[in-house]
Design a protein around this motif. Structure first.
Motif, PDB file in Angstrom:
ATOM      1  N   TYR A 192       1.312  14.430   7.706  1.00  0.00           N
ATOM      2  CA  TYR A 192       0.097  14.503   8.534  1.00  0.00           C
ATOM      3  C   TYR A 192       0.229  13.773   9.875  1.00  0.00           C
ATOM      4  N   ASP A 193       1.446  13.378  10.225  1.00  0.00           N
ATOM      5  CA  ASP A 193       1.710  12.751  11.513  1.00  0.00           C
ATOM      6  C   ASP A 193       0.902  11.466  11.709  1.00  0.00           C
ATOM      7  N   LEU A 194       0.923  10.602  10.680  1.00  0.00           N
ATOM      8  CA  LEU A 194       0.323   9.280  10.800  1.00  0.00           C
ATOM      9  C   LEU A 194       1.355   8.328  11.408  1.00  0.00           C
ATOM     10  N   ASP A 195       1.041   7.035  11.432  1.00  0.00           N
ATOM     11  CA  ASP A 195       1.963   6.051  12.014  1.00  0.00           C
ATOM     12  C   ASP A 195       3.082   5.754  11.017  1.00  0.00           C
ATOM     13  N   VAL A 196       4.182   6.478  11.137  1.00  0.00           N
ATOM     14  CA  VAL A 196       5.290   6.370  10.179  1.00  0.00           C
ATOM     15  C   VAL A 196       5.920   4.978  10.215  1.00  0.00           C
ATOM     16  N   LYS A 197       6.072   4.402  11.404  1.00  0.00           N
ATOM     17  CA  LYS A 197       6.714   3.094  11.516  1.00  0.00           C
ATOM     18  C   LYS A 197       5.894   2.010  10.820  1.00  0.00           C
ATOM     19  N   LEU A 198       4.585   2.048  11.007  1.00  0.00           N
ATOM     20  CA  LEU A 198       3.725   1.061  10.354  1.00  0.00           C
ATOM     21  C   LEU A 198       3.803   1.213   8.836  1.00  0.00           C
ATOM     22  N   VAL A 199       3.727   2.435   8.359  1.00  0.00           N
ATOM     23  CA  VAL A 199       3.762   2.690   6.915  1.00  0.00           C
ATOM     24  C   VAL A 199       5.110   2.281   6.319  1.00  0.00           C
ATOM     25  N   LEU A 228      -3.440  -7.454 -23.990  1.00  0.00           N
ATOM     26  CA  LEU A 228      -2.365  -6.688 -23.354  1.00  0.00           C
ATOM     27  C   LEU A 228      -2.936  -5.702 -22.347  1.00  0.00           C
ATOM     28  N   ASP A 229      -4.050  -5.077 -22.688  1.00  0.00           N
ATOM     29  CA  ASP A 229      -4.714  -4.173 -21.743  1.00  0.00           C
ATOM     30  C   ASP A 229      -5.056  -4.905 -20.445  1.00  0.00           C
ATOM     31  N   LYS A 230      -5.604  -6.098 -20.572  1.00  0.00           N
ATOM     32  CA  LYS A 230      -5.984  -6.889 -19.404  1.00  0.00           C
ATOM     33  C   LYS A 230      -4.773  -7.229 -18.554  1.00  0.00           C
ATOM     34  N   GLN A 231      -3.704  -7.667 -19.209  1.00  0.00           N
ATOM     35  CA  GLN A 231      -2.503  -8.082 -18.477  1.00  0.00           C
ATOM     36  C   GLN A 231      -1.888  -6.908 -17.718  1.00  0.00           C
ATOM     37  N   VAL A 232      -1.776  -5.767 -18.380  1.00  0.00           N
ATOM     38  CA  VAL A 232      -1.177  -4.597 -17.746  1.00  0.00           C
ATOM     39  C   VAL A 232      -2.044  -4.110 -16.589  1.00  0.00           C
ATOM     40  N   ALA A 233      -3.366  -4.102 -16.786  1.00  0.00           N
ATOM     41  CA  ALA A 233      -4.279  -3.650 -15.731  1.00  0.00           C
ATOM     42  C   ALA A 233      -4.139  -4.517 -14.483  1.00  0.00           C
ATOM     43  N   ILE A 234      -4.066  -5.823 -14.679  1.00  0.00           N
ATOM     44  CA  ILE A 234      -3.952  -6.739 -13.535  1.00  0.00           C
ATOM     45  C   ILE A 234      -2.590  -6.596 -12.866  1.00  0.00           C
ATOM     46  N   MET A 235      -1.529  -6.513 -13.675  1.00  0.00           N
ATOM     47  CA  MET A 235      -0.188  -6.363 -13.107  1.00  0.00           C
ATOM     48  C   MET A 235      -0.060  -5.054 -12.336  1.00  0.00           C
ATOM     49  N   GLN A 236      -0.584  -3.978 -12.885  1.00  0.00           N
ATOM     50  CA  GLN A 236      -0.522  -2.683 -12.203  1.00  0.00           C
ATOM     51  C   GLN A 236      -1.354  -2.687 -10.919  1.00  0.00           C
ATOM     52  N   SER A 237      -2.462  -3.396 -10.939  1.00  0.00           N
ATOM     53  CA  SER A 237      -3.287  -3.475  -9.734  1.00  0.00           C
ATOM     54  C   SER A 237      -2.598  -4.282  -8.630  1.00  0.00           C
ATOM     55  N   ALA A 238      -1.608  -5.097  -9.018  1.00  0.00           N
ATOM     56  CA  ALA A 238      -0.928  -5.971  -8.052  1.00  0.00           C
ATOM     57  C   ALA A 238       0.388  -5.392  -7.542  1.00  0.00           C
ATOM     58  N   MET A 239       0.682  -4.155  -7.877  1.00  0.00           N
ATOM     59  CA  MET A 239       1.933  -3.565  -7.417  1.00  0.00           C
ATOM     60  C   MET A 239       1.927  -3.395  -5.887  1.00  0.00           C
ATOM     61  N   PRO A 240       3.096  -3.494  -5.264  1.00  0.00           N
ATOM     62  CA  PRO A 240       3.176  -3.333  -3.803  1.00  0.00           C
ATOM     63  C   PRO A 240       2.862  -1.914  -3.379  1.00  0.00           C
ATOM     64  N   SER A 241       2.931  -1.659  -2.094  1.00  0.00           N
ATOM     65  CA  SER A 241       2.590  -0.341  -1.564  1.00  0.00           C
ATOM     66  C   SER A 241       3.475   0.740  -2.170  1.00  0.00           C
ATOM     67  N   ALA A 242       2.846   1.853  -2.501  1.00  0.00           N
ATOM     68  CA  ALA A 242       3.587   3.006  -3.022  1.00  0.00           C
ATOM     69  C   ALA A 242       4.354   3.690  -1.900  1.00  0.00           C
ATOM     70  N   MET A 243       5.317   4.533  -2.274  1.00  0.00           N
ATOM     71  CA  MET A 243       6.094   5.284  -1.292  1.00  0.00           C
ATOM     72  C   MET A 243       5.374   6.563  -0.851  1.00  0.00           C
ATOM     73  N   MET A 244       4.380   6.994  -1.640  1.00  0.00           N
ATOM     74  CA  MET A 244       3.677   8.232  -1.293  1.00  0.00           C
ATOM     75  C   MET A 244       2.994   8.195   0.073  1.00  0.00           C
ATOM     76  N   PRO A 245       2.424   7.048   0.503  1.00  0.00           N
ATOM     77  CA  PRO A 245       1.850   7.014   1.858  1.00  0.00           C
ATOM     78  C   PRO A 245       2.841   7.390   2.946  1.00  0.00           C
ATOM     79  N   LEU A 246       4.123   7.076   2.712  1.00  0.00           N
ATOM     80  CA  LEU A 246       5.143   7.451   3.693  1.00  0.00           C
ATOM     81  C   LEU A 246       5.291   8.968   3.754  1.00  0.00           C
ATOM     82  N   VAL A 247       5.169   9.617   2.601  1.00  0.00           N
ATOM     83  CA  VAL A 247       5.212  11.085   2.557  1.00  0.00           C
ATOM     84  C   VAL A 247       4.026  11.658   3.331  1.00  0.00           C
ATOM     85  N   TYR A 248       2.843  11.107   3.099  1.00  0.00           N
ATOM     86  CA  TYR A 248       1.655  11.568   3.813  1.00  0.00           C
ATOM     87  C   TYR A 248       1.759  11.292   5.307  1.00  0.00           C
ATOM     88  N   ALA A 249       2.365  10.159   5.655  1.00  0.00           N
ATOM     89  CA  ALA A 249       2.520   9.821   7.073  1.00  0.00           C
ATOM     90  C   ALA A 249       3.359  10.869   7.789  1.00  0.00           C
TER      91      ALA A 249
END
Length: 304
Positions: free
Chosen positions: A275-282, A251-272
């Motif tokens: 910090y005035d990063l490329d908001v459209k790309l993010v 179960l540890d292995k399965q959860v670790a792999i599934m969690q590693s495969a999650m799509p992009s988080a929303m936090m990068p959009l907050v940082y974008a």
């Protein structure tokens, strides 16, 4: 099949948020309110109850391997994304945003409901340990990239350790090490936390639905697809051999792999935005990878 039913539930809850925004029941500013409720109230409640109820000091050596796997997969994706971004000749603002969305996975806002649906509360407990690492990586990498690009003066470590879910996780693990039991606290307090914790998953899904915007995808479908390859192909491929070598529980292995495969988080959009990063790309990468994940995550679940 059961995993398809789980994905239907997740999609349905996301659609409620998306439709609510389109029918003006909720709007963008409501998403920020929901996020604050989740980050400051419901998610810390979930973390506190799950860890103090299900973790003993003897469990920690094994459970602490989970954050290590997420940390390594995140670091590898960040490095490779930086190299790919350089090859694509992205400017600093676009490169910073590209690195963040390629490396930081949505282990909380999507990981919690997906893991809970697939693996139940035992899986959710392990997902929390993975998410603590993802939060640390997100705050550390996001602040570092933002400071480098914008030149802003911020204490990176202060930003990292003051984030409520991570702070709650650390404090709760200290209580576990001190052999503090949940029964130590008044019953009304435990029940109150339980009510708040139960709201975590629905609020997360509503917030995610409010965050998705098909309009954002047109600005960078190409980058969204590349980012999806990082998040849902390269990242789990990095996590797989590590989990096989250092984890003994399936179960540890399965959860670790599934969690590693999650799509992009929303936090990068907050940082974008901060910090005035490329908001459209993010924004486009977040949207494309999240939509694709609803198709790809059940496949990964079936494979592992």
């Amino acid at each position: 099949m059961i995993f398809m039913e789980i994905m239907y539930i997740i999609v349905f809850l996301i659609l409620i948020g998306y439709i609510s925004r389109n029918f003006k029941i909720l709007d963008e500013k409501d998403r920020m309110v929901l996020n604050k409720i989740v980050i400051y109230i419901t998610m810390p409640s979930t973390i506190f109850l799950q860890l103090l109820t299900n973790v003993t000091p003897s469990d920690l050596p094994e459970f602490m391997k989970l954050p290590l796997i997420i940390f390594i997969s995140t670091a590898v994706c960040a490095l490779l994304a930086y190299l790919v971004g350089k090859c694509l000749k992205l400017d600093n603002k676009s490169l910073g945003g590209f690195v963040l969305v390629s490396s930081i996975g949505n282990t909380g806002f999507l990981g919690y409901p997906v893991i809970l649906g697939f693996y139940g509360n035992e899986g959710l407990l392990r997902a929390i340990f993975c998410d603590m690492s993802a939060i640390f990586c997100s705050m550390l990498l996001g602040t570092y990239v933002g400071v480098k690009v914008s030149g802003a003066k911020k204490s990176i470590l202060k930003e990292v350790f003051s984030f409520p879910p991570l702070f709650t996780g650390i404090v709760t693990l200290i209580l576990v090490l001190l052999h503090v039991k949940l029964s130590t606290f008044p019953e009304f307090f435990i029940k109150s936390l339980g009510y708040m914790a139960n709201a975590t998953i629905p609020l997360i899904m509503l917030s995610l639905g409010l965050s998705l915007s098909p309009k954002a995808a047109k600005f960078g479908i190409f980058y969204g697809i590349i980012v999806s390859l990082f998040r849902m192909v390269i990242s789990p491929l990095v996590a797989f051999p590590i989990s096989e070598s250092i984890l003994s529980n399936q179960l540890d292995k399965q959860v670790a792999i599934m969690q590693s495969a999650m799509p992009s988080a929303m936090m990068p959009l907050v940082y974008a935005v901060i910090y005035d990063l490329d908001v459209k790309l993010v924004a486009s990468a977040c949207f494309v990878s999240t939509v694709l994940s609803l198709l790809i995550l059940p496949i990964i679940y079936t494979i592992i």
